[in-house]
Design a protein around this motif. Structure first.
Motif, PDB file in Angstrom:
ATOM      1  N   GLU A 208       0.834  -1.205   0.000  1.00  0.00           N
ATOM      2  CA  GLU A 208       0.000   0.000   0.000  1.00  0.00           C
ATOM      3  C   GLU A 208       0.871   1.259   0.000  1.00  0.00           C
ATOM      4  O   GLU A 208       2.026   1.227   0.411  1.00  0.00           O
ATOM      5  N   VAL A 209       0.284   2.367  -0.468  1.00  0.00           N
ATOM      6  CA  VAL A 209       1.025   3.633  -0.437  1.00  0.00           C
ATOM      7  C   VAL A 209       0.187   4.713   0.236  1.00  0.00           C
ATOM      8  O   VAL A 209      -1.048   4.711   0.128  1.00  0.00           O
ATOM      9  N   ALA A 210       0.877   5.629   0.920  1.00  0.00           N
ATOM     10  CA  ALA A 210       0.189   6.747   1.564  1.00  0.00           C
ATOM     11  C   ALA A 210       0.082   7.909   0.584  1.00  0.00           C
ATOM     12  O   ALA A 210       0.726   7.914  -0.470  1.00  0.00           O
ATOM     13  N   CYS A 211      -0.692   8.923   0.982  1.00  0.00           N
ATOM     14  CA  CYS A 211      -0.976  10.059   0.089  1.00  0.00           C
ATOM     15  C   CYS A 211       0.296  10.806  -0.320  1.00  0.00           C
ATOM     16  O   CYS A 211       0.485  11.111  -1.498  1.00  0.00           O
ATOM     17  N   ASP A 212       1.192  11.083   0.636  1.00  0.00           N
ATOM     18  CA  ASP A 212       2.392  11.876   0.304  1.00  0.00           C
ATOM     19  C   ASP A 212       3.258  11.172  -0.737  1.00  0.00           C
ATOM     20  O   ASP A 212       3.803  11.786  -1.643  1.00  0.00           O
ATOM     21  N   LEU A 213       3.323   9.835  -0.624  1.00  0.00           N
ATOM     22  CA  LEU A 213       4.138   9.069  -1.574  1.00  0.00           C
ATOM     23  C   LEU A 213       3.476   9.059  -2.959  1.00  0.00           C
ATOM     24  O   LEU A 213       4.145   9.139  -3.989  1.00  0.00           O
ATOM     25  N   PHE A 214       2.142   8.988  -2.966  1.00  0.00           N
ATOM     26  CA  PHE A 214       1.399   9.008  -4.232  1.00  0.00           C
ATOM     27  C   PHE A 214       1.619  10.350  -4.945  1.00  0.00           C
ATOM     28  O   PHE A 214       1.866  10.403  -6.144  1.00  0.00           O
ATOM     29  N   VAL A 215       1.540  11.442  -4.159  1.00  0.00           N
ATOM     30  CA  VAL A 215       1.740  12.781  -4.730  1.00  0.00           C
ATOM     31  C   VAL A 215       3.144  12.895  -5.322  1.00  0.00           C
ATOM     32  O   VAL A 215       3.338  13.386  -6.438  1.00  0.00           O
ATOM     33  N   GLU A 216       4.138  12.383  -4.579  1.00  0.00           N
ATOM     34  CA  GLU A 216       5.531  12.456  -5.039  1.00  0.00           C
ATOM     35  C   GLU A 216       5.719  11.653  -6.326  1.00  0.00           C
ATOM     36  O   GLU A 216       6.345  12.114  -7.281  1.00  0.00           O
ATOM     37  N   ALA A 217       5.134  10.446  -6.348  1.00  0.00           N
ATOM     38  CA  ALA A 217       5.266   9.595  -7.546  1.00  0.00           C
ATOM     39  C   ALA A 217       4.617  10.275  -8.746  1.00  0.00           C
ATOM     40  O   ALA A 217       5.191  10.327  -9.836  1.00  0.00           O
TER      41      ALA A 217
END
Length: 1002
Positions: A208-217
């Motif tokens: 799973e990924v959190a929001c901050d990591l999704f935004v960065e990706a």
């Protein structure tokens, strides 16, 4: 070969995808070369102070307080060689344009000229500096602090919608699908790899990924640095484009006219993904990228998507999209006759189809082109299909070229079938004997013309003998059906023709070609000749002017050599340049030649008819297809093409063994008259993945723009042999200026989903000022002796005296135009702009210098006057004084042109019309003067040259006046919008300045 590094090769493989990334690179500092006025370069380490108020460099002989520039003193940041120091000859070849930039600073407008190791380092510094300068005295927040940006908020909201469980995390697989949905061309494997990298770096592995990591990706994957750089260039706050920023971008960079704020808001609401952005009228990087990729921003001018040319000229004044053996889907002798080939050709706008009729086994004629008797198609079926599909893609006339190889009884059946099936569509009216030219495509809309042999008027029987055509005999030999030997002595074969079939032929009667003189004297306008490509090629090389002249009145059809047993195609440009209307192509064979044909016929709503250049239609005009330089009266153009990047390029077909890596380069080719044919390539983008950065500028001179075609080819650089990836072909006249995406196609001409090239297009006049034909862009002058176009002696005293009266007006016209052009280029250079800049950009540039200064010198534009002076109050720095002087020269030369043009134009047209009065009497005068042979030919050529030169120079002067008026309009417009104009109420009416030009009568 100059080398530049792609954006992905920043230090530590850092991608520049935000202003914060630019500033953090500047805070770390890097090595740049400082260029002195003596052309020497010194390596220095440049760094942005921690308080972000100054840029320093070391080592330096100055003390540390002097080896710096305060951000608040920066007037402008220029990319490329845009200052006298960087333009100096000693340096021009040492580094590419995209690796240089200059900082203009201080009250004296000094320049700090710098060269970076790569274009991406330049981009980072320029973006960062422009961001800091735009905030002026307000200290910007350090990167990464403060409120989340418009973009971050939007991406987070997308994440929240996908977080169905509201746990603050979503599965990686869902995150991958989400990014793929937002960026359709991206490979799943690329997205998965990015998540793995980020999870590893942040030590948060898992499914799973959190929001901050999704935004960065998302930001790392979906930010195109070259588009981000463009946004920063036009944005007032460097994070998004407001309505005024977008309006400026569309007018200044994209060459759009009459853009309103309402139009800009429409664009924002259509393309901006974030709700907040749409409500506030902001276009952030994602919306801007979507807009640039959309059809609204296509490289192909939307005006040309529908019929946009004059369709009321005679049929012989058009190129006509023509097929040779269209029913074939494979090659000539091993292919199969397949009826769907006709549907496909007609669907592509083909307006001339060839049908070879043979005796069928069932007593009715058949059409077949392969040696297998089993593969024939009944003629009846083909005609039924043509009836059904003739006008689905185009309403303009369809020409059926009948080559008769069947017996008279079966010819009668064929004629009955054509009459019965096509009915009213069939054009059977006899030619008008008092007319001199064929009817127009407009008059013949919805009609089908039959091209074929006709019985002589003396024949009263139900059938008779006519001369045969060469076409089709190669196949007959292979079919073993050639029972008619060529007559002794090499004359034409004779065949039997039925009266029923003969009566169907009206405007396209096939006759054998003898020679140009016989045609000039005896050929009637409704008679047409077919030439094999070998014969036509010989004429095109040995007597191109005669072939052009012949094609003004008569249709000519060129068919492929029978030696092309693989159904390959000839180059249609070889024959178009001589005015040949119907070049028969093998539609089933993809490749360069078919790309040229398909691209060419796209320019008039893909209706199958394209109006030929005026110089080939006018009754009296001088045109040599093999000219090596510019043509009299046709303004040469310069095409400035910057190939910036590629998106989602597929792997070459059949390259499975090569692994994932494509190492592409782009070839840009110009096809046209021989003087225009050229090819330039970019460097290879190494290890670039699917989205290479090329960032390379190419330049082409186009002498006959109306006949030029631009073709982009993307190839994979491989040591075994470069492999084809994609192509796109577009007529020069259909190019839109500005930043554009090129929709790439496969070898067979099918669109490749999401595969594009990002380019910048500018078209300028070859010798400096003035518009690049229709496109408000001005070009650079070379240091050269002024060339004057002059008339030529015909050897007939009365005629030469008339043309001699034009000598002085011709010189005056050239001086008026070129004085303005030279003044324009000097002004643009001093403003630090390229020759392709427009007047609005120049005024806006000057205004930004003045507005970024505490002790701003007072310079204003007095808009109360028709020719607005730029006035300074008090002392001004040297550079600004030079700019004001150049502006004054430009205004004065423009004024002289505007006020004198009509009188000079009148003298040129008077001389041209006086010359034309002799035209009808020319043959009588020739006889009286005793001119014959080479002398006669020379006299006729010189006469045509003089008429063409006078009309052309008058045209150029008229356009130059219109452009000078347009520049005045831009000065008023820009002066009002940027705040340096005063007394603006008297702004000239755009409708008055931009009056449509009346064409000069032919």
């Amino acid at each position: 070969k100059k080398k530049t590094v792609s954006f992905s090769s920043m230090p530590n493989d850092r991608k520049i995808n935000s202003t914060a990334a630019c500033i953090s690179l500047m805070l770390e500092g890097c090595e740049l070369k400082k260029v002195r006025s003596n052309s020497r370069m010194y390596s220095r380490f440049f760094v942005l102070d921690a308080d972000m108020r100054s840029v320093r460099w070391e080592p330096s002989k100055k003390d540390s307080e002097k080896a710096k520039i305060e951000i608040k003193s920066v007037k402008e940041v220029r990319v490329g060689k845009k200052t006298p120091v960087l333009r100096s000859n000693g340096l021009s070849d040492q580094f590419p344009d995209e690796c240089a930039f200059s900082i203009i600073y201080g009250d004296n407008y000094e320049s700090l000229d710098l060269v970076a190791s790569s274009a991406d380092v330049v981009s980072a510094w320029v973006m960062g500096l422009r961001y800091l300068v735009s905030y002026g005295k307000h200290s910007p927040e350090a990167p990464g602090t403060g409120h989340p940006s418009l973009r971050t908020s939007w991406i987070s909201s997308v994440f929240d919608l996908a977080d169905l469980e509201k746990s603050g995390r979503i599965p990686v697989s869902r995150a991958v699908q989400l990014i793929k949905a937002l960026n359709p061309g991206m490979k799943t494997s690329t997205i998965e790899l990015k998540f793995k990298e980020l999870q590893k770096a942040s030590e948060r592995p898992g499914t799973e990924v959190a929001c901050d990591l999704f935004v960065e990706a998302y930001c790392e994957l979906c930010t195109r640095p070259e588009i981000f750089f463009l946004l920063v260039q036009f944005s007032s706050n460097k994070e998004y484009l407001g309505v005024k920023d977008l309006l400026m971008f569309l007018e200044v960079e994209q060459g759009m006219e009459g853009v309103t704020e309402e139009k800009c808001l429409e664009i924002v609401s259509k393309y901006e993904p974030s709700k907040e952005g749409r409500e506030k009228g902001y276009l952030a990087i994602d919306g801007f990228t979507r807009y640039l990729l959309s059809a609204d921003c296509s490289i192909f001018d939307p005006q040309h998507r529908k019929v946009c040319q004059d369709m009321a000229q005679p049929l012989s004044h058009y190129y006509i999209s023509s097929a040779h053996s269209a029913c074939l889907l494979e090659d000539n002798f091993w292919g199969r006759s397949d009826i769907s080939g006709y549907i496909s050709a007609l669907g592509l706008g083909c307006r001339s189809i060839e049908l070879v009729l043979w005796d069928g086994p069932e007593g009715e004629p058949v059409v077949y082109t392969s040696p297998s008797a089993a593969s024939c198609v009944p003629f009846r079926a083909v005609v039924g299909l043509i009836d059904q599909h003739a006008f689905t893609a185009s309403a303009y006339p369809l020409i059926l070229c009948l080559v008769v190889r069947c017996s008279a009884p079966q010819q009668r059946l064929a004629a009955q079938c054509l009459r019965k099936t096509l009915g009213e569509k069939l054009y059977l009216e006899p030619p008008n004997p008092v007319a001199s030219y064929l009817p127009s495509p407009e008059e013949l809309k919805g009609r089908i013309l039959i091209k074929g042999k006709k019985l002589p008027p003396t024949c009263e029987d139900s059938e008779g003998e006519v001369s045969d055509e060469e076409e089709g005999w190669e196949l007959a030999r292979r079919l073993g059906q050639e029972d008619r030997e060529a007559p002794e002595g090499g004359g034409l074969r004779r065949v039997r023709l039925s009266r029923e079939l003969s009566e169907l032929v009206s405007l396209c009667q096939a006759v054998p070609f003898q020679d140009f003189e016989s045609s000039r004297r005896g050929q009637r306008y409704w008679e047409m000749c077919s030439f094999s490509e070998v014969e036509a090629g010989r004429f095109a090389n040995e007597c191109p002017a005669e072939l052009v002249s012949y094609n003004k009145r008569f249709l000519s059809r060129i068919y492929p050599s029978p030696m092309r047993i693989d159904a390959s195609n000839m180059n249609p440009q070889d024959f178009w340049k001589c005015g040949c209307q119907m070049v028969a192509m093998n539609y089933q064979t993809p490749g360069l030649m078919m790309d040229l044909n398909a691209g060419w016929f796209r320019q008039n709503g893909a209706c199958g008819y394209v109006l030929r250049p005026a110089i080939m239609r006018e009754e009296v005009s001088y045109f040599s297809a093999n000219a090596k330089d510019s043509l009299p009266g046709v303004p040469a153009q310069l095409l400035h093409l910057k190939v910036i990047s590629g998106q989602n390029l597929p792997k070459p077909k059949g390259s499975g063994a090569k692994g994932e890596v494509v190492e592409p380069y782009v070839c840009a080719e110009i096809h046209g008259i021989p003087a225009d044919c050229a090819e330039h390539r970019t460097k290879t983008a190494l290890q670039s993945g699917d989205n290479p950065i090329f960032d390379e500028s190419l330049e082409f001179q186009i002498n006959l723009p109306e006949l030029a075609v631009l073709r982009f080819v993307v190839l994979d650089d491989d040591y075994i042999g470069d492999e084809f990836i994609a192509q796109y072909t577009i007529p020069f006249e259909c190019l839109q200026p500005g930043y554009r995406h090129v929709p790439l196609q496969s070898l067979a001409g099918e669109p490749l989903p999401h595969a594009t090239l990002f380019v910048h297009v500018a078209i300028t006049d070859r010798r400096g000022g003035g518009k690049g034909h229709r496109r408000g862009l001005a070009g650079r002058r070379g240091r050269r002796v002024r060339e004057y176009t002059s008339t030529k002696a015909t050897g007939i005293k009365a005629i030469d005296e008339v043309f001699r009266t034009a000598t002085q007006p011709l010189r005056e016209a050239t001086d008026l135009r070129e004085n303005v052009q030279n003044a324009l280029v000097s002004f643009k250079e001093l403003c630090g702009l390229t020759p392709a800049a427009n007047m609005k950009q120049c005024i806006l540039t000057v205004s930004t210098w003045l507005l970024h200064s505490d002790s701003a010198p007072s310079v204003t534009l007095n808009l109360a006057e028709q020719y607005p002076p730029m006035e300074a109050r008090g002392p001004i720095p040297d550079l600004l004084r030079k700019v004001l002087t150049a502006y004054e020269t430009m205004i004065q030369t423009s004024r002289t042109l505007i006020e004198s043009a009509d009188a000079v134009y009148g003298k040129l047209i008077q001389a041209q019309q006086a010359g034309m009065d002799f035209h009808k009497e020319l043959h009588r005068i020739e006889t009286k003067e005793g001119l014959r042979g080479r002398k006669l030919q020379k006299a006729l050529e010189s006469f045509a040259w003089n008429i063409t030169v006078l009309k052309g120079q008058a045209d150029l002067l008229k356009h130059a006046k219109a452009e000078a008026l347009d520049n005045l309009w831009q000065i008023h417009n820009a002066g009002q919008s940027c705040g340096i104009g005063r007394n603006g109420s008297a702004s000239p009416e755009p409708s008055r300045l931009r009056a449509p030009l009346e064409p000069i009568p032919e």
